[in-house]
Design an enzyme around this catalytic site. Structure first.
Site, short mmCIF file in Angstrom:
data_model
loop_
_atom_site.label_atom_id
_atom_site.label_comp_id
_atom_site.label_asym_id
_atom_site.label_seq_id
_atom_site.Cartn_x
_atom_site.Cartn_y
_atom_site.Cartn_z
N GLY A 46 36.32 -7.41 -40.92
CA GLY A 46 37.47 -6.54 -40.73
C GLY A 46 38.71 -7.19 -41.29
O GLY A 46 38.77 -8.43 -41.42
N GLN A 51 47.54 -8.84 -42.84
CA GLN A 51 46.86 -10.08 -43.22
C GLN A 51 46.90 -10.34 -44.73
O GLN A 51 46.62 -11.45 -45.16
CB GLN A 51 45.40 -10.06 -42.75
N CYS A 89 39.15 -15.04 -36.66
CA CYS A 89 40.09 -14.22 -37.42
C CYS A 89 40.33 -14.89 -38.77
O CYS A 89 40.53 -16.10 -38.82
CB CYS A 89 41.40 -14.11 -36.65
N LEU A 90 40.31 -14.10 -39.84
CA LEU A 90 40.51 -14.69 -41.17
C LEU A 90 41.90 -15.33 -41.29
O LEU A 90 42.10 -16.19 -42.14
CB LEU A 90 40.33 -13.63 -42.26
N GLU A 132 41.34 -5.37 -35.14
CA GLU A 132 42.17 -5.03 -36.31
C GLU A 132 43.37 -4.17 -35.91
O GLU A 132 44.47 -4.35 -36.45
CB GLU A 132 41.33 -4.30 -37.37
N HIS A 135 46.14 -6.20 -34.69
CA HIS A 135 46.91 -6.83 -35.78
C HIS A 135 48.12 -5.97 -36.17
O HIS A 135 49.17 -6.50 -36.54
CB HIS A 135 46.05 -6.99 -37.04
ZN ZN Z 1 42.12 -11.00 -37.26
#
Ligand code: ZN
Length: 183
Positions: A46, A51, A89-90, A132, A135
């Site tokens: 996701g 991001q 989380c990326l 997501e 975010h």
């Molecule tokens: Zn994340």
């Protein structure tokens, strides 16, 4: 399509409330394409537009047979049942911790053609959707840890296939931001 750089913890855009999209046009469609490509390149399931440095309410989710590209997503129904699982989380690379989420959700939003859609999800997809959509309001999984002391750092094996390469300076920025958050 292009892979865009993923911003990491410490970048203020991750804490901003993202703006609603007023029109789903070519700009948004190319953003969605780039987000999918960026997510694939990072081995993620996701990704939210903030991001990649874009403060708009746009997310992509891909897990098993599900591929979602949603604009202005909103959770309109949640299950009473919840469960706890490890999330990462990326934007907080290599950190993992337990988060409680609703086991099932219904999400309303626009698809890439600007058409209103409703998505019913459970299991991992429901969890990713909640992560997501958080975010978009500047909320990160580290804010919701079931047990804050359980957050752990787990770098990938040196030669792990598809392991995302994180810049050392970026990893230091994440560690510093986490320390500040705990202080
Ligand atoms: Zn994340």
């Amino acid at each position: 399509m292009a892979v865009r750089p993923i911003v990491v913890l410490g970048n203020p855009i991750l804490r901003q409330k993202a703006k609603r999209v007023s029109r789903v046009d070519e700009f948004i469609r190319s953003l969605l394409d780039d987000m999918l490509e960026t997510m694939h390149a990072a081995n993620g399931v996701g990704l939210a537009a903030p991001q990649v440095g874009v403060p708009l309410r746009v997310i992509v989710v891909e897990y098993e047979d599900t591929r979602l590209q949603l604009v202005n997503p909103e959770i309109i129904k949640v299950s009473e049942e919840t469960d706890v699982a490890e999330e990462g989380c990326l934007s907080i690379p290599h950190y993992y911790g337990p988060v409680r989420r609703h086991s099932a959700v219904v999400v309303k939003g626009l698809n890439r053609n600007g058409k209103e859609v409703r998505v019913k999800a459970d299991g991992w997809v429901a969890r990713v959707l909640q992560h997501e959509i958080d975010h978009l309001d500047g909320v990160l999984f580290i804010d919701k840890l079931e047990d804050p002391s359980a957050l752990h750092y787990q770098p990938p094996e040196e030669q792990a296939e598809g392991a995302r390469r994180i810049d050392q300076a970026e990893q230091a920025q994440v560690a510093r931001a986490l320390q500040e958050a705990r202080a």
